[in-house]
Design a protein around this motif. Structure first.
Motif, mmCIF file in Angstrom:
data_model
loop_
_atom_site.group_PDB
_atom_site.id
_atom_site.type_symbol
_atom_site.label_atom_id
_atom_site.label_comp_id
_atom_site.label_asym_id
_atom_site.label_seq_id
_atom_site.Cartn_x
_atom_site.Cartn_y
_atom_site.Cartn_z
ATOM 1 N N ALA A 75 6.186 -8.486 60.854
ATOM 2 C CA ALA A 75 6.273 -9.931 61.364
ATOM 3 C C ALA A 75 4.527 -10.019 61.615
ATOM 4 O O ALA A 75 4.094 -10.973 62.173
ATOM 5 C CB ALA A 75 6.709 -9.910 62.675
ATOM 6 N N PRO B 30 11.146 -5.071 62.784
ATOM 7 C CA PRO B 30 9.818 -5.472 62.403
ATOM 8 C C PRO B 30 8.837 -4.302 61.677
ATOM 9 O O PRO B 30 7.878 -4.601 61.460
ATOM 10 C CB PRO B 30 9.464 -6.457 63.451
ATOM 11 N N LEU B 118 12.513 -12.093 67.698
ATOM 12 C CA LEU B 118 12.622 -12.012 66.052
ATOM 13 C C LEU B 118 13.914 -11.578 65.765
ATOM 14 O O LEU B 118 14.185 -10.356 65.193
ATOM 15 C CB LEU B 118 11.646 -11.117 65.749
ATOM 16 N N VAL B 120 16.426 -11.541 62.987
ATOM 17 C CA VAL B 120 16.425 -12.078 61.571
ATOM 18 C C VAL B 120 17.582 -12.730 61.396
ATOM 19 O O VAL B 120 18.845 -12.605 61.407
ATOM 20 C CB VAL B 120 16.327 -10.893 60.701
ATOM 21 N N PHE B 145 9.933 -13.437 59.547
ATOM 22 C CA PHE B 145 10.033 -12.185 58.902
ATOM 23 C C PHE B 145 10.091 -11.739 57.544
ATOM 24 O O PHE B 145 10.547 -12.603 56.638
ATOM 25 C CB PHE B 145 11.472 -11.712 59.419
ATOM 26 N N HIS B 147 11.374 -9.825 55.154
ATOM 27 C CA HIS B 147 12.732 -9.050 54.667
ATOM 28 C C HIS B 147 12.298 -8.161 53.390
ATOM 29 O O HIS B 147 11.696 -8.756 52.526
ATOM 30 C CB HIS B 147 13.924 -9.821 54.403
ATOM 31 N N ALA B 155 13.406 -16.295 61.437
ATOM 32 C CA ALA B 155 13.861 -15.708 62.492
ATOM 33 C C ALA B 155 14.159 -16.500 63.711
ATOM 34 O O ALA B 155 13.444 -17.359 63.788
ATOM 35 C CB ALA B 155 12.840 -14.483 62.825
#
Lengths: 165, 165
Positions: A75, B30, B118, B120, B145, B147, B155
């Motif tokens: 993040a 995260p 956060l 996701v 986020f 990924h 998020a």
């Protein structure tokens, strides 16, 4: 002519002089209203990636902002900023000047977006100023801020995608 | 019979064994996907107010959660929690069991609300599980986020008022 430059350790007394009444009021910043200058420096400068001051032509500190990643690694492409304008220098565009600077700084540092986690809903001047600068209210947190005068009030999460601006 | 108890330092190897594949995947938490057990302990246990494990009757660790204030003083009445369920123990209600425990714990600790910063968006199982437990999506953060398989994904910020529940 207001200019923005990195905050140096020797700027802290003047910067704290600007921040202290805002911290003491406990109406906009989430920090302990009774915190001292040293704790303020740790939170505002040392815990940030970068801190800046807005200074008048005569060198007076009129405002300050800081920038840091909003979260850990996955993040960390979203930055978080905090801003304080001196009570004596309000309504002169210093907040927007600092915002523009922080946006450029965020892009230069490789951030892709900017997020404010806790914009106090009763601080309508700030909410409107950030909206004018393209920050959108993406959500409202019920009672998330313990306002020292009004009690528990809502706070907004504000967000702006920077990349591709 | 699954029971939840405080995480003790000697639980960390078994707890990290559960967390490690989730951290390595980089799809829901995260944290740096390459972080080691020691860094994991610092983030998950030391930086939290309290950490817990969900253990099976035979003592195996099936999940873990932690709780901490979501912000500094004037936002410290809102807690933040993180949860991990072992890959081998999914779809058995362990997440909800930990959530209930964390809610009671939050109230016992004097928190008034719970916030996830956060969640996701592609982790639909989690989003739905938290919604079933009364957490509302109050906002969605575009691309917040990173990924590890899908790139930048949205998020959610989720929130639940606890006081007066």
């Amino acid at each position: 002519m207001v200019r923005i430059r990195p905050l140096l350790p020797e700027d802290w007394p003047a910067t704290w002089h600007v921040m202290k009444p805002v911290v003491r009021a406990g109406e906009t910043l989430p920090f302990d209203p009774s915190m001292d200058a040293e704790a303020g420096y740790a939170i505002w400068v040392e815990a940030a990636l970068q801190a800046f001051v807005a200074v008048a032509a005569d060198g007076r500190v009129l405002g300050t902002y800081h920038i840091k990643p909003n979260g850990p690694t996955l993040a960390a492409h979203v930055c978080n900023c905090g801003y304080v304008v001196a009570a004596t220098a309000r309504r002169q565009g210093i907040g927007s000047l600092m915002f523009s600077h922080s946006r450029d700084q965020a892009l230069a540092l490789g951030f892709r977006a900017m997020q404010f986690n806790l914009v106090v809903s009763t601080n309508t001047a700030a909410v409107q100023a950030w909206q004018r600068n393209g920050m959108a209210v993406v959500g409202t947190l019920p009672g998330a801020f313990r306002h020292q005068r009004l009690g528990f009030v809502d706070a907004h999460v504000m967000f702006k995608v920077l990349k591709g601006d």
